[in-house]
Design a protein around this motif. Structure first.
Motif, PDB file in Angstrom:
ATOM      1  N   MET A   1       0.849  -1.173   0.000  1.00 17.10           N
ATOM      2  CA  MET A   1       0.000   0.000   0.000  1.00 17.10           C
ATOM      3  C   MET A   1       0.889   1.228   0.000  1.00 17.10           C
ATOM      4  O   MET A   1       1.924   1.243   0.630  1.00 17.10           O
ATOM      5  CB  MET A   1      -0.874  -0.032   1.243  1.00 17.10           C
ATOM      6  N   GLY A   2       0.493   2.234  -0.693  1.00 16.78           N
ATOM      7  CA  GLY A   2       1.247   3.471  -0.754  1.00 16.78           C
ATOM      8  C   GLY A   2       0.403   4.629  -0.262  1.00 16.78           C
ATOM      9  O   GLY A   2      -0.699   4.458   0.240  1.00 16.78           O
ATOM     10  N   GLY A   3       0.931   5.810  -0.422  1.00 19.04           N
ATOM     11  CA  GLY A   3       0.208   7.011  -0.040  1.00 19.04           C
ATOM     12  C   GLY A   3       0.798   8.211  -0.731  1.00 19.04           C
ATOM     13  O   GLY A   3       1.936   8.180  -1.200  1.00 19.04           O
ATOM     14  N   PHE A   4       0.001   9.289  -0.813  1.00 17.60           N
ATOM     15  CA  PHE A   4       0.536  10.519  -1.373  1.00 17.60           C
ATOM     16  C   PHE A   4       0.155  11.713  -0.521  1.00 17.60           C
ATOM     17  O   PHE A   4      -0.686  11.621   0.381  1.00 17.60           O
ATOM     18  CB  PHE A   4       0.183  10.719  -2.847  1.00 17.60           C
ATOM     19  N   PHE A   5       0.805  12.834  -0.809  1.00 19.66           N
ATOM     20  CA  PHE A   5       0.650  14.043  -0.013  1.00 19.66           C
ATOM     21  C   PHE A   5       0.859  15.231  -0.939  1.00 19.66           C
ATOM     22  O   PHE A   5       1.727  15.192  -1.803  1.00 19.66           O
ATOM     23  CB  PHE A   5       1.717  14.049   1.102  1.00 19.66           C
ATOM     24  N   GLY A   6       0.079  16.275  -0.770  1.00 26.57           N
ATOM     25  CA  GLY A   6       0.239  17.467  -1.595  1.00 26.57           C
ATOM     26  C   GLY A   6      -0.003  18.729  -0.788  1.00 26.57           C
ATOM     27  O   GLY A   6      -0.692  18.700   0.242  1.00 26.57           O
ATOM     28  N   SER A   7       0.560  19.833  -1.260  1.00 26.92           N
ATOM     29  CA  SER A   7       0.400  21.112  -0.574  1.00 26.92           C
ATOM     30  C   SER A   7       0.561  22.257  -1.566  1.00 26.92           C
ATOM     31  O   SER A   7       1.391  22.193  -2.469  1.00 26.92           O
ATOM     32  CB  SER A   7       1.458  21.247   0.534  1.00 26.92           C
ATOM     33  N   VAL A   8      -0.239  23.293  -1.354  1.00 28.24           N
ATOM     34  CA  VAL A   8      -0.087  24.564  -2.069  1.00 28.24           C
ATOM     35  C   VAL A   8      -0.030  25.638  -0.997  1.00 28.24           C
ATOM     36  O   VAL A   8      -0.886  25.678  -0.110  1.00 28.24           O
ATOM     37  CB  VAL A   8      -1.269  24.829  -3.035  1.00 28.24           C
ATOM     38  N   LYS A   9       0.982  26.491  -1.072  1.00 27.90           N
ATOM     39  CA  LYS A   9       1.182  27.525  -0.044  1.00 27.90           C
ATOM     40  C   LYS A   9       1.581  28.842  -0.701  1.00 27.90           C
ATOM     41  O   LYS A   9       1.918  28.891  -1.872  1.00 27.90           O
ATOM     42  CB  LYS A   9       2.311  27.099   0.902  1.00 27.90           C
ATOM     43  N   ARG A  10       1.563  29.893   0.088  1.00 27.55           N
ATOM     44  CA  ARG A  10       2.087  31.189  -0.386  1.00 27.55           C
ATOM     45  C   ARG A  10       3.611  31.164  -0.423  1.00 27.55           C
ATOM     46  O   ARG A  10       4.226  31.862  -1.201  1.00 27.55           O
ATOM     47  CB  ARG A  10       1.605  32.322   0.511  1.00 27.55           C
ATOM     48  N   SER A  11       4.210  30.340   0.424  1.00 28.00           N
ATOM     49  CA  SER A  11       5.665  30.166   0.448  1.00 28.00           C
ATOM     50  C   SER A  11       5.996  28.777  -0.094  1.00 28.00           C
ATOM     51  O   SER A  11       5.126  28.092  -0.616  1.00 28.00           O
ATOM     52  CB  SER A  11       6.179  30.339   1.883  1.00 28.00           C
ATOM     53  N   SER A  12       7.219  28.340   0.062  1.00 21.24           N
ATOM     54  CA  SER A  12       7.631  27.042  -0.468  1.00 21.24           C
ATOM     55  C   SER A  12       6.849  25.895   0.179  1.00 21.24           C
ATOM     56  O   SER A  12       6.697  25.841   1.404  1.00 21.24           O
ATOM     57  CB  SER A  12       9.123  26.810  -0.239  1.00 21.24           C
ATOM     58  N   ALA A  13       6.382  24.978  -0.642  1.00 24.69           N
ATOM     59  CA  ALA A  13       5.647  23.800  -0.166  1.00 24.69           C
ATOM     60  C   ALA A  13       6.530  22.554  -0.130  1.00 24.69           C
ATOM     61  O   ALA A  13       6.089  21.508   0.336  1.00 24.69           O
ATOM     62  CB  ALA A  13       4.444  23.545  -1.074  1.00 24.69           C
ATOM     63  N   VAL A  14       7.768  22.652  -0.581  1.00 24.94           N
ATOM     64  CA  VAL A  14       8.626  21.478  -0.747  1.00 24.94           C
ATOM     65  C   VAL A  14       8.917  20.793   0.588  1.00 24.94           C
ATOM     66  O   VAL A  14       8.813  19.567   0.702  1.00 24.94           O
ATOM     67  CB  VAL A  14       9.927  21.845  -1.492  1.00 24.94           C
ATOM     68  N   PHE A  15       9.258  21.565   1.625  1.00 24.98           N
ATOM     69  CA  PHE A  15       9.583  20.955   2.921  1.00 24.98           C
ATOM     70  C   PHE A  15       8.361  20.260   3.515  1.00 24.98           C
ATOM     71  O   PHE A  15       8.473  19.146   4.038  1.00 24.98           O
ATOM     72  CB  PHE A  15      10.134  22.005   3.893  1.00 24.98           C
ATOM     73  N   ASP A  16       7.194  20.885   3.440  1.00 23.60           N
ATOM     74  CA  ASP A  16       5.978  20.257   3.959  1.00 23.60           C
ATOM     75  C   ASP A  16       5.688  18.943   3.242  1.00 23.60           C
ATOM     76  O   ASP A  16       5.306  17.946   3.862  1.00 23.60           O
ATOM     77  CB  ASP A  16       4.769  21.184   3.800  1.00 23.60           C
ATOM     78  N   VAL A  17       5.850  18.927   1.926  1.00 23.18           N
ATOM     79  CA  VAL A  17       5.585  17.711   1.158  1.00 23.18           C
ATOM     80  C   VAL A  17       6.656  16.660   1.439  1.00 23.18           C
ATOM     81  O   VAL A  17       6.355  15.466   1.520  1.00 23.18           O
ATOM     82  CB  VAL A  17       5.438  18.023  -0.349  1.00 23.18           C
ATOM     83  N   PHE A  18       7.888  17.087   1.626  1.00 27.71           N
ATOM     84  CA  PHE A  18       8.953  16.171   2.027  1.00 27.71           C
ATOM     85  C   PHE A  18       8.573  15.442   3.317  1.00 27.71           C
ATOM     86  O   PHE A  18       8.622  14.210   3.396  1.00 27.71           O
ATOM     87  CB  PHE A  18      10.263  16.951   2.198  1.00 27.71           C
ATOM     88  N   LEU A  19       8.156  16.201   4.322  1.00 28.99           N
ATOM     89  CA  LEU A  19       7.779  15.595   5.606  1.00 28.99           C
ATOM     90  C   LEU A  19       6.508  14.760   5.496  1.00 28.99           C
ATOM     91  O   LEU A  19       6.427  13.659   6.043  1.00 28.99           O
ATOM     92  CB  LEU A  19       7.594  16.682   6.671  1.00 28.99           C
ATOM     93  N   GLY A  20       5.504  15.271   4.787  1.00 35.43           N
ATOM     94  CA  GLY A  20       4.246  14.545   4.632  1.00 35.43           C
ATOM     95  C   GLY A  20       4.413  13.241   3.877  1.00 35.43           C
ATOM     96  O   GLY A  20       3.782  12.230   4.202  1.00 35.43           O
ATOM     97  N   THR A  21       5.261  13.249   2.867  1.00 36.23           N
ATOM     98  CA  THR A  21       5.513  12.032   2.093  1.00 36.23           C
ATOM     99  C   THR A  21       6.339  11.048   2.910  1.00 36.23           C
ATOM    100  O   THR A  21       6.065   9.845   2.919  1.00 36.23           O
ATOM    101  CB  THR A  21       6.212  12.369   0.763  1.00 36.23           C
ATOM    102  N   ASP A  22       7.330  11.551   3.626  1.00 36.63           N
ATOM    103  CA  ASP A  22       8.144  10.687   4.479  1.00 36.63           C
ATOM    104  C   ASP A  22       7.274   9.976   5.509  1.00 36.63           C
ATOM    105  O   ASP A  22       7.501   8.807   5.819  1.00 36.63           O
ATOM    106  CB  ASP A  22       9.232  11.507   5.179  1.00 36.63           C
ATOM    107  N   TYR A  23       6.263  10.640   6.006  1.00 36.76           N
ATOM    108  CA  TYR A  23       5.343  10.035   6.971  1.00 36.76           C
ATOM    109  C   TYR A  23       4.676   8.791   6.384  1.00 36.76           C
ATOM    110  O   TYR A  23       4.418   7.829   7.095  1.00 36.76           O
ATOM    111  CB  TYR A  23       4.278  11.060   7.388  1.00 36.76           C
TER     112      TYR A  23
END
Length: 171
Positions: A1-23
């Motif tokens: 089983m897998g999972g995905f994560f996405g984010s849109v922000k006014r600032s960079s979303a890369v770190f949030d997606v890095f952490l969310g995907t790592d989870y």
């Protein structure tokens, strides 16, 4: 089983997606990937094999190399993803999670209409590419996603990052 994560922000979303995907990395152990959209660069993507190394160590570099205020990430136990696609309604990154029971039938249908696929090892077709082909056969993301969901026997959760920095999610 897998999972995905996405984010849109006014600032960079890369770190949030890095952490969310790592989870999600405990859910699948084969492939990990991230894509981001930056108006100055466009869509960017990284995919790595994470069978023998944790997601974090394989993707730490993207924190400095990837930029954008919109991003998606995926852990997959089957297909490399996200894929970057080009269609008549734009460029996009796509990730899917699910089981497509009628994948061979759908692939034959796409091929009979002049479509094509990259072949993976063993001539397997990437399920993301199959879902994208179904979506691309219609005139909009919404119509294409509805069509794909109607045609798929099984499940397909879909996460799309467009070349306008927006996310589209469907289940």
């Amino acid at each position: 089983m897998g999972g995905f994560f996405g984010s849109v922000k006014r600032s960079s979303a890369v770190f949030d997606v890095f952490l969310g995907t790592d989870y999600h990395s405990h859910l699948g152990t084969k492939r990990g990937g991230m894509a981001a959209y930056d108006p100055a660069i466009g869509l960017q993507r990284e995919i790595h094999n994470i069978e023998n190394a944790p997601f974090r160590t394989k993707f730490e570099r993207v924190l400095t190399d990837m930029s954008g205020n919109a991003a998606i990430g995926c852990i997959s136990d089957t297909d490399p993803q996200p894929l970057l696609m080009v269609s008549r309604f734009g460029k996009y990154a796509i990730s899917t999670i699910g089981i497509i029971n009628n994948a061979e039938e759908l692939a034959k249908e796409v091929l009979s209409h002049g479509g094509y696929f990259d072949a993976m090892t063993g001539s397997k077709i990437n399920s993301n590419e199959l879902v994208a082909a179904l979506i691309n056969s219609k005139d909009s993301y919404a119509d294409g996603i509805r069509y794909a969901q109607d045609r798929i026997d099984g499940t397909a959760s879909i996460l799309i990052l467009t070349d306008r920095g927006t996310l589209i999610a469907a289940r």
